[in-house]
Design a protein around this motif. Structure first.
Motif, PDB file in Angstrom:
ATOM      1  N   ARG A  23       1.083  -0.812   0.016  1.00 47.56           N
ATOM      2  CA  ARG A  23      -0.505  -0.348   0.478  1.00 47.56           C
ATOM      3  C   ARG A  23       0.848   1.332   0.045  1.00 47.56           C
ATOM      4  O   ARG A  23       0.604   1.995  -1.107  1.00 47.56           O
ATOM      5  CB  ARG A  23      -0.935   0.114   1.273  1.00 47.56           C
ATOM      6  CG  ARG A  23      -2.140  -0.892   0.971  1.00 47.56           C
ATOM      7  CD  ARG A  23      -2.848  -1.002   2.768  1.00 47.56           C
ATOM      8  NE  ARG A  23      -4.300  -1.325   2.268  1.00 47.56           N
ATOM      9  CZ  ARG A  23      -4.670  -1.096   2.162  1.00 47.56           C
ATOM     10  NH1 ARG A  23      -5.363   0.725   1.875  1.00 47.56           N
ATOM     11  NH2 ARG A  23      -6.396  -1.371   2.117  1.00 47.56           N
ATOM     12  N   LYS A  24       1.750   0.772   0.657  1.00 45.77           N
ATOM     13  CA  LYS A  24       3.146   2.205   0.984  1.00 45.77           C
ATOM     14  C   LYS A  24       3.289   2.758  -0.471  1.00 45.77           C
ATOM     15  O   LYS A  24       4.093   4.122  -0.717  1.00 45.77           O
ATOM     16  CB  LYS A  24       3.986   2.240   2.120  1.00 45.77           C
ATOM     17  CG  LYS A  24       4.682   3.353   2.272  1.00 45.77           C
ATOM     18  CD  LYS A  24       5.467   3.206   3.653  1.00 45.77           C
ATOM     19  CE  LYS A  24       5.274   3.440   4.982  1.00 45.77           C
ATOM     20  NZ  LYS A  24       6.215   3.121   5.763  1.00 45.77           N
TER      21      LYS A  24
ATOM     22  N   TYR B  47       0.893   2.299  -3.976  1.00 48.58           N
ATOM     23  CA  TYR B  47      -0.254   2.952  -4.041  1.00 48.58           C
ATOM     24  C   TYR B  47      -0.750   1.379  -4.202  1.00 48.58           C
ATOM     25  O   TYR B  47      -2.210   1.538  -5.443  1.00 48.58           O
ATOM     26  CB  TYR B  47      -0.497   3.927  -4.832  1.00 48.58           C
ATOM     27  CG  TYR B  47       0.214   5.323  -3.916  1.00 48.58           C
ATOM     28  CD1 TYR B  47       0.724   5.728  -3.312  1.00 48.58           C
ATOM     29  CD2 TYR B  47       1.860   5.149  -5.530  1.00 48.58           C
ATOM     30  CE1 TYR B  47       1.682   7.252  -2.589  1.00 48.58           C
ATOM     31  CE2 TYR B  47       2.595   6.001  -5.110  1.00 48.58           C
ATOM     32  CZ  TYR B  47       2.485   6.761  -4.344  1.00 48.58           C
ATOM     33  OH  TYR B  47       3.646   7.769  -3.592  1.00 48.58           O
TER      34      TYR B  47
ATOM     35  N   PRO C 197      -8.327   5.088  -3.902  1.00 45.24           N
ATOM     36  CA  PRO C 197      -6.611   5.349  -3.237  1.00 45.24           C
ATOM     37  C   PRO C 197      -7.433   7.339  -3.483  1.00 45.24           C
ATOM     38  O   PRO C 197      -7.871   7.821  -4.399  1.00 45.24           O
ATOM     39  CB  PRO C 197      -5.894   5.416  -4.726  1.00 45.24           C
ATOM     40  CG  PRO C 197      -6.535   4.961  -5.302  1.00 45.24           C
ATOM     41  CD  PRO C 197      -8.054   3.940  -5.623  1.00 45.24           C
TER      42      PRO C 197
ATOM     43  N   VAL D 111      -4.537  10.289  -3.273  1.00 47.37           N
ATOM     44  CA  VAL D 111      -2.925  10.780  -3.543  1.00 47.37           C
ATOM     45  C   VAL D 111      -2.673  11.981  -3.424  1.00 47.37           C
ATOM     46  O   VAL D 111      -3.807  12.770  -4.022  1.00 47.37           O
ATOM     47  CB  VAL D 111      -2.024  10.719  -4.577  1.00 47.37           C
ATOM     48  CG1 VAL D 111      -1.456  10.773  -4.756  1.00 47.37           C
ATOM     49  CG2 VAL D 111      -2.321   8.971  -4.652  1.00 47.37           C
TER      50      VAL D 111
END
Length: 196
Positions: A137-138, A141, A149, A151
Motif C-alpha cells: 500500500r505504501k 499505492y 486511493p 494521493v
C-alpha cells in the motif's frame, strides 16, 4: 764483627723478640730537621741562615686533573644501548602498526555485525504477510478491490493550474538590489537640492 752505622752516626737499635718495631732514627732526625727549617723560615733572618731545604723554591700546588665524564666502559655501554634502541625501533613500529590495523579491523567487523543484525530483523519482518500488505500500500499505492486511493500532491503550481489560476500571477516583481535603491535615493536628493 763490626756494626754498620746509620747515616746519622748512631748504631741500629736492638730489637727484642715480640716487641713492636721502633721507628727508625733517620725518620726522627728528618722530622727534627724539618721542624728546625720551619722555625728558621718563620724567623725574620736572612735567607743565608736558613737551611737548604727552606731555601728551595716554594712548591706550587697544582689541581688534580678532573676525571673524564665518560669512562671507556660508560662509552661502550652508551653505544650498546643506542644500538639496541635503534635495533628495536623497527619491530616496535611494526608492532604498533599491526595493533592499529587490528583495532581498525575489529571496528569494521563490529559495524558489519550491526548491519547484519539490522538486515536480519528486516528479513524477519518480510516473512509476515501483514507487513507485506502494508508495504505494498505504501510503496506501490495498491488498494483492495472497492477502495478508492487518495494521493496528496504537494505541487502548488500544478494545483493552481488545475484550478484555472495563473501560477505566476501571485508573485510580484523582484525588488531592485540595494545598491540601485541607494543610488536612486542619492540622485533624488541631488535633484531636490538643485531645484529653485
Amino acid at each position: 764483627m763490626t756494626q754498620r752505622l746509620t747515616p746519622s752516626g748512631q748504631r741500629p737499635a736492638r730489637r727484642s723478640r715480640g716487641a713492636a718495631p721502633r721507628r727508625p732514627a733517620i725518620a726522627r732526625e728528618q722530622r727534627d730537621q724539618r721542624g728546625q727549617a720551619s722555625r728558621d723560615a718563620s724567623d725574620s733572618g736572612r735567607s743565608a741562615n736558613r737551611p737548604a731545604a727552606a731555601r728551595r723554591a716554594p712548591v706550587r700546588r697544582t689541581s688534580a686533573p678532573q676525571p673524564r665524564r665518560f669512562t671507556g666502559r660508560a662509552t661502550v655501554l652508551l653505544v650498546v644501548l643506542i644500538a639496541l634502541a635503534l635495533g628495536y625501533t623497527y619491530p616496535v613500529r611494526v608492532y604498533l602498526t599491526q595493533q592499529s590495523d587490528i583495532a581498525r579491523m575489529e571496528a569494521a567487523q563490529e559495524t558489519q555485525r550491526r548491519r547484519i543484525g539490522e538486515l536480519s530483523e528486516q528479513a524477519a519482518l518480510w516473512r509476515d504477510e501483514e507487513y507485506i500488505k502494508i508495504q505494498a500500500r505504501k510503496r506501490f499505492y495498491m488498494v483492495y478491490p472497492g477502495e478508492t486511493p487518495l494521493v496528496v500532491l504537494s505541487d502548488p503550481e500544478g494545483a493552481a493550474r488545475d484550478a484555472g489560476i495563473d501560477p505566476k500571477a501571485g508573485k510580484g516583481a523582484k525588488p531592485d538590489p540595494w545598491y540601485d535603491t541607494l543610488w536612486s535615493s542619492i540622485q533624488a536628493a541631488n535633484n531636490a537640492g538643485s531645484r529653485p
